[in-house]
Design a protein around this motif. Structure first.
Motif, PDB file in Angstrom:
ATOM      1  N   THR A 167      26.488  30.849  43.963  1.00 47.48           N
ATOM      2  CA  THR A 167      26.025  30.124  42.776  1.00 47.48           C
ATOM      3  C   THR A 167      27.143  29.483  41.962  1.00 47.48           C
ATOM      4  OG1 THR A 167      26.078  32.126  41.394  1.00 47.48           O
ATOM      5  CG2 THR A 167      24.029  31.649  42.569  1.00 47.48           C
ATOM      6  N   GLU A 168      28.369  29.938  42.130  1.00 45.70           N
ATOM      7  CA  GLU A 168      29.460  29.437  41.291  1.00 45.70           C
ATOM      8  C   GLU A 168      30.528  28.668  42.055  1.00 45.70           C
ATOM      9  OE1 GLU A 168      29.818  32.382  37.582  1.00 45.70           O
ATOM     10  OE2 GLU A 168      30.280  33.380  39.481  1.00 45.70           O
TER      11      GLU A 168
ATOM     12  N   LEU B 253      39.216  33.454  43.423  1.00 42.81           N
ATOM     13  CA  LEU B 253      38.175  33.250  42.412  1.00 42.81           C
ATOM     14  C   LEU B 253      36.975  34.173  42.627  1.00 42.81           C
ATOM     15  CD1 LEU B 253      38.154  29.335  42.213  1.00 42.81           C
ATOM     16  CD2 LEU B 253      38.942  30.894  40.431  1.00 42.81           C
ATOM     17  N   THR B 254      36.654  34.475  43.876  1.00 41.41           N
ATOM     18  CA  THR B 254      35.448  35.238  44.173  1.00 41.41           C
ATOM     19  C   THR B 254      35.715  36.718  44.440  1.00 41.41           C
ATOM     20  OG1 THR B 254      35.651  34.604  46.516  1.00 41.41           O
ATOM     21  CG2 THR B 254      34.250  33.235  45.121  1.00 41.41           C
ATOM     22  N   ASN B 255      36.965  37.143  44.418  1.00 41.15           N
ATOM     23  CA  ASN B 255      37.262  38.538  44.724  1.00 41.15           C
ATOM     24  C   ASN B 255      36.927  39.449  43.549  1.00 41.15           C
ATOM     25  OD1 ASN B 255      39.247  41.022  44.909  1.00 41.15           O
ATOM     26  ND2 ASN B 255      39.010  40.198  46.971  1.00 41.15           N
ATOM     27  N   SER B 256      36.227  40.536  43.826  1.00 43.75           N
ATOM     28  CA  SER B 256      35.789  41.446  42.761  1.00 43.75           C
ATOM     29  C   SER B 256      36.815  42.509  42.416  1.00 43.75           C
ATOM     30  CB  SER B 256      34.480  42.131  43.182  1.00 43.75           C
ATOM     31  OG  SER B 256      34.669  42.866  44.386  1.00 43.75           O
TER      32      SER B 256
ATOM     33  N   TYR C  31      40.425  42.018  42.338  1.00 44.82           N
ATOM     34  CA  TYR C  31      41.587  41.523  41.595  1.00 44.82           C
ATOM     35  C   TYR C  31      41.425  40.084  41.119  1.00 44.82           C
ATOM     36  CZ  TYR C  31      42.386  39.865  46.351  1.00 44.82           C
ATOM     37  OH  TYR C  31      42.217  39.297  47.588  1.00 44.82           O
ATOM     38  N   GLY C  32      40.337  39.428  41.496  1.00 45.90           N
ATOM     39  CA  GLY C  32      40.133  38.039  41.103  1.00 45.90           C
ATOM     40  C   GLY C  32      39.162  37.907  39.951  1.00 45.90           C
ATOM     41  N   LEU C  33      38.441  36.789  39.904  1.00 42.96           N
ATOM     42  CA  LEU C  33      37.528  36.516  38.799  1.00 42.96           C
ATOM     43  C   LEU C  33      36.085  36.917  39.101  1.00 42.96           C
ATOM     44  CD1 LEU C  33      38.763  33.079  37.408  1.00 42.96           C
ATOM     45  CD2 LEU C  33      39.409  35.395  36.742  1.00 42.96           C
ATOM     46  N   ASN C  34      35.837  37.397  40.322  1.00 44.03           N
ATOM     47  CA  ASN C  34      34.502  37.889  40.689  1.00 44.03           C
ATOM     48  C   ASN C  34      33.435  36.812  40.537  1.00 44.03           C
ATOM     49  OD1 ASN C  34      32.744  39.853  41.668  1.00 44.03           O
ATOM     50  ND2 ASN C  34      32.248  40.621  39.628  1.00 44.03           N
TER      51      ASN C  34
ATOM     52  N   MET D 102      31.554  25.845  39.653  1.00 50.70           N
ATOM     53  CA  MET D 102      30.407  25.143  39.085  1.00 50.70           C
ATOM     54  C   MET D 102      30.042  25.679  37.709  1.00 50.70           C
ATOM     55  SD  MET D 102      27.888  24.254  42.270  1.00 50.70           S
ATOM     56  CE  MET D 102      27.415  25.938  42.643  1.00 50.70           C
ATOM     57  N   ASN D 103      29.656  26.933  37.605  1.00 47.84           N
ATOM     58  CA  ASN D 103      29.102  27.441  36.347  1.00 47.84           C
ATOM     59  C   ASN D 103      29.766  28.738  35.882  1.00 47.84           C
ATOM     60  OD1 ASN D 103      27.012  25.428  36.166  1.00 47.84           O
ATOM     61  ND2 ASN D 103      26.033  26.463  37.901  1.00 47.84           N
TER      62      ASN D 103
END
Length: 277
Positions: free
Chosen positions: A228-229, A215-218, A220-223, A8-9
């Protein structure tokens, strides 16, 4: 399309996705690799002075290897974390993934898949090979076999929690291992991923769920922030599409799945392209 639907954002776009390349101690790795080669060479070496151990490129033998994340199911080599010879036994710790996995389904020595009766190796390697699996749970304890064999080197503090690995020991036998240490690989049923449809984390190779996990992994991902996202409704819709059954010439299969691995040395944009492929 899946990414655009469930993000989303985050403000992420093509050139803004920057992968961080880890700094690797080249000299240290070279020294460790040489030491390991000498260790294994002396262990497997028969009386024939012309005996030579071929180079293996699948299972990584270095102290600063990149970590691996496994989604779905795949066959892969591992990262050698520990090796020691004692009393004609070579003790190995091989990491398959930097996270908890669902299962270690098969172990291969070159082109031979090991057979088991329960947890005991059978067939041609019976009485010469021991294999213990550890899936990387938060309550994981040390490997009891290695602890008993090398209590001064491997202690109860060596639990490797959060890391999926196997302890493997090989008894010296140059007839059984004529080319030295075999190339050891495994079939891994990989990461547990969160499914908003069930509100639980479980193994899945659903492509949309695997993408959302990364996308949500802190680590190795994009955190990205899940609350909210990530558009939960869009993610659920995408996951349902991925799970649709599609007819094939041999029966049926799910429409979109994710089976493979990614490495922490890969740029984020490259990983995103892999997950969307």
């Amino acid at each position: 399309a899946i990414t655009n639907a469930i993000l989303m954002n985050t403000g992420i776009a093509g050139s803004a996705i920057v992968g961080l390349t880890a700094v690797v101690g080249t000299v240290v790795r070279a020294v460790i690799g040489l030491a390991f080669g000498q260790l294994v060479g002396s262990f497997f070496k028969p009386k024939n002075p012309a005996y030579n151990i071929p180079d293996r490129t699948t299972t990584i033998r270095q102290s600063a290897a990149y970590r691996k994340i496994i989604y779905g199911r795949t066959r892969t080599g591992g990262t050698l974390l520990f090796a020691h010879v004692k009393d004609n036994y070579l003790h190995l710790i091989i990491e398959w993934a930097m996270h908890q996995c669902e299962d270690i389904e098969e172990i291969w020595f070159n082109d031979d898949v090991l057979t088991f009766s329960g947890t005991t190796v059978t067939g041609k390697y019976e009485n010469y090979v021991v294999v213990n699996h550890h899936l990387g749970t938060t309550t994981q304890t040390t490997d009891a076999t290695l602890l008993a064999a090398l209590p001064s080197m491997w202690t109860t503090a060596h639990r490797l929690r959060g890391r999926c690995y196997s302890y493997i020991s090989l008894q010296k036998n140059t007839t059984l291992f004529p080319s030295g240490l075999p190339n050891i690989t495994a079939v891994i049923k990989g990461k547990l991923v969160y499914d908003p449809r069930t509100t639980t984390a479980a193994w899945s190779n659903n492509a949309a769920l695997c993408l959302a996990d990364w996308l949500t992994n802190s680590d190795y991902g994009l955190n990205s922030d899940y609350s909210t996202e990530i558009d939960s409704a869009a993610l659920i819709a995408a996951a349902n599409i991925c799970d649709e059954s599609v007819a094939t010439t041999s029966g049926s299969e799910t429409r979109y799945c994710c089976d493979g691995l990614i490495s922490t040395d890969s740029a984020h944009k490259q990983v995103l392209n892999q997950l969307l492929a």
